[in-house]
Write a protein that holds these residues in place. Structure first.
Motif, mmCIF file in Angstrom:
data_model
loop_
_atom_site.group_PDB
_atom_site.id
_atom_site.type_symbol
_atom_site.label_atom_id
_atom_site.label_comp_id
_atom_site.label_asym_id
_atom_site.label_seq_id
_atom_site.Cartn_x
_atom_site.Cartn_y
_atom_site.Cartn_z
ATOM 1 N N THR A 159 0.620 -1.245 -0.050
ATOM 2 C CA THR A 159 0.062 0.203 -0.076
ATOM 3 C C THR A 159 0.973 1.229 0.061
ATOM 4 O O THR A 159 2.184 1.179 0.294
ATOM 5 C CB THR A 159 -1.014 0.015 1.210
ATOM 6 O OG1 THR A 159 -0.197 0.226 2.354
ATOM 7 C CG2 THR A 159 -1.960 -1.149 1.094
ATOM 8 N N ASP A 191 0.720 5.464 1.105
ATOM 9 C CA ASP A 191 0.288 6.472 1.734
ATOM 10 C C ASP A 191 0.893 7.767 1.304
ATOM 11 O O ASP A 191 2.360 7.791 1.483
ATOM 12 C CB ASP A 191 0.297 6.537 3.311
ATOM 13 C CG ASP A 191 -0.774 5.350 3.761
ATOM 14 O OD1 ASP A 191 -1.829 4.790 2.943
ATOM 15 O OD2 ASP A 191 -0.294 4.720 4.728
ATOM 16 N N VAL A 225 -3.701 17.160 -1.422
ATOM 17 C CA VAL A 225 -4.361 15.833 -1.922
ATOM 18 C C VAL A 225 -3.677 14.958 -1.012
ATOM 19 O O VAL A 225 -2.702 14.954 -0.644
ATOM 20 C CB VAL A 225 -4.079 15.334 -3.412
ATOM 21 C CG1 VAL A 225 -4.528 14.257 -3.842
ATOM 22 C CG2 VAL A 225 -4.575 16.763 -4.447
ATOM 23 N N GLU A 226 -4.646 13.971 -0.661
ATOM 24 C CA GLU A 226 -3.970 12.822 0.299
ATOM 25 C C GLU A 226 -4.667 11.422 -0.126
ATOM 26 O O GLU A 226 -5.710 11.221 -0.624
ATOM 27 C CB GLU A 226 -4.411 13.084 1.650
ATOM 28 C CG GLU A 226 -3.850 12.192 2.669
ATOM 29 C CD GLU A 226 -3.805 12.579 4.282
ATOM 30 O OE1 GLU A 226 -3.919 11.789 5.085
ATOM 31 O OE2 GLU A 226 -4.191 13.759 4.348
ATOM 32 N N ILE A 227 -3.652 10.261 -0.217
ATOM 33 C CA ILE A 227 -4.239 8.904 -0.425
ATOM 34 C C ILE A 227 -3.790 8.332 0.740
ATOM 35 O O ILE A 227 -2.694 8.293 1.252
ATOM 36 C CB ILE A 227 -3.613 8.603 -1.787
ATOM 37 C CG1 ILE A 227 -2.327 8.445 -1.772
ATOM 38 C CG2 ILE A 227 -4.375 9.470 -2.812
ATOM 39 C CD1 ILE A 227 -1.507 7.832 -2.968
ATOM 40 N N SER A 228 -4.648 7.272 1.058
ATOM 41 C CA SER A 228 -4.048 6.361 1.940
ATOM 42 C C SER A 228 -4.783 4.836 1.675
ATOM 43 O O SER A 228 -5.750 4.631 1.206
ATOM 44 C CB SER A 228 -4.917 6.844 3.305
ATOM 45 O OG SER A 228 -4.473 5.911 4.389
ATOM 46 N N GLU A 283 -3.510 3.396 -0.835
ATOM 47 C CA GLU A 283 -3.493 2.864 -2.465
ATOM 48 C C GLU A 283 -2.782 1.795 -2.660
ATOM 49 O O GLU A 283 -1.717 1.566 -2.222
ATOM 50 C CB GLU A 283 -2.951 4.126 -3.031
ATOM 51 C CG GLU A 283 -3.157 4.191 -4.674
ATOM 52 C CD GLU A 283 -4.437 4.314 -5.027
ATOM 53 O OE1 GLU A 283 -4.791 4.066 -6.018
ATOM 54 O OE2 GLU A 283 -5.308 4.903 -4.159
ATOM 55 N N SER A 306 -1.354 7.926 -9.366
ATOM 56 C CA SER A 306 -2.305 8.476 -8.322
ATOM 57 C C SER A 306 -2.528 9.672 -8.441
ATOM 58 O O SER A 306 -3.659 10.566 -8.050
ATOM 59 C CB SER A 306 -1.824 8.108 -6.994
ATOM 60 O OG SER A 306 -1.815 6.695 -6.713
#
Length: 184
Positions: free
Chosen positions: A74, A76, A92-95, A97, A146
């Motif tokens: 994953t 982050d 922007v933030e992804i966690s 992914e 992403s």
């Protein structure tokens, strides 16, 4: 994970900004956590056209079958990029992914311009030569996928109107038909 003589050199292609190599012969069962430092984040932000990259962490699990290395895990990350219309800075933030790539030995014996048919499983493959793979570059490429290159913020419509730009809907075939009928 360290650099090695077999790791990519800084020949015609620049060295990866976030390089974390591992020997293919020693990957079985490894579960590295990769975290980009400030210098690496700044270089990746420049590469991907971001205002800044505040966080990049990947938790990976590695396995190997013959010379193919599977990487699952994953990603982050947190970054700031500009709105494609208003140029406002947008966080922007992804966690969590998902990362799912395979390193495969570099193909030999094919012409550079020859057509190669790819199966859907081939699309997440990274070729390597020698005995080392670069996990950091795989993470960087996952981050790149992403990033929305056309990200728009809440003020995009106002900026578009002020600049006299049409919206994507105005250019659609349905908008043209709507104009012909004069009906909403």
């Amino acid at each position: 994970m360290t650099s090695s003589p077999d790791a990519p050199s800084s020949g015609p292609n620049p060295a990866p900004e976030f390089s974390h190599t591992v020997d293919v012969r020693q990957v079985e069962g490894l579960a590295p956590r990769l975290e980009a430092n400030e210098t690496e984040r700044a270089a990746l932000a420049k590469r991907f056209g971001l205002v800044r990259l505040d966080r990049l962490v990947a938790q990976l699990e590695l396995s190997r079958k013959e010379r193919t290395v599977s990487v699952k895990g994953t990603l982050d990350a947190a970054w700031v990029q500009t709105c494609a219309i208003s140029a406002d800075e947008l966080p922007v933030e992804i966690s969590g992914e998902p990362i799912d790539v395979r390193f495969v030995p570099q193909l030999t014996g094919y012409a550079p311009d020859a057509e190669i048919e790819l199966e859907s499983d081939d699309l997440d493959e990274i070729e390597y030569s020698g005995t080392y793979v670069d996990l950091g570059e795989a993470v960087a490429q996952s981050l790149a996928l992403s990033i929305d290159p056309y990200l728009t913020g809440p003020d995009a419509e106002a900026a578009r109107t002020k600049a006299g730009l049409s919206t994507p809907e105005d250019n659609s075939p349905f908008a043209a038909l709507k104009g012909l009928t004069g009906k909403d």
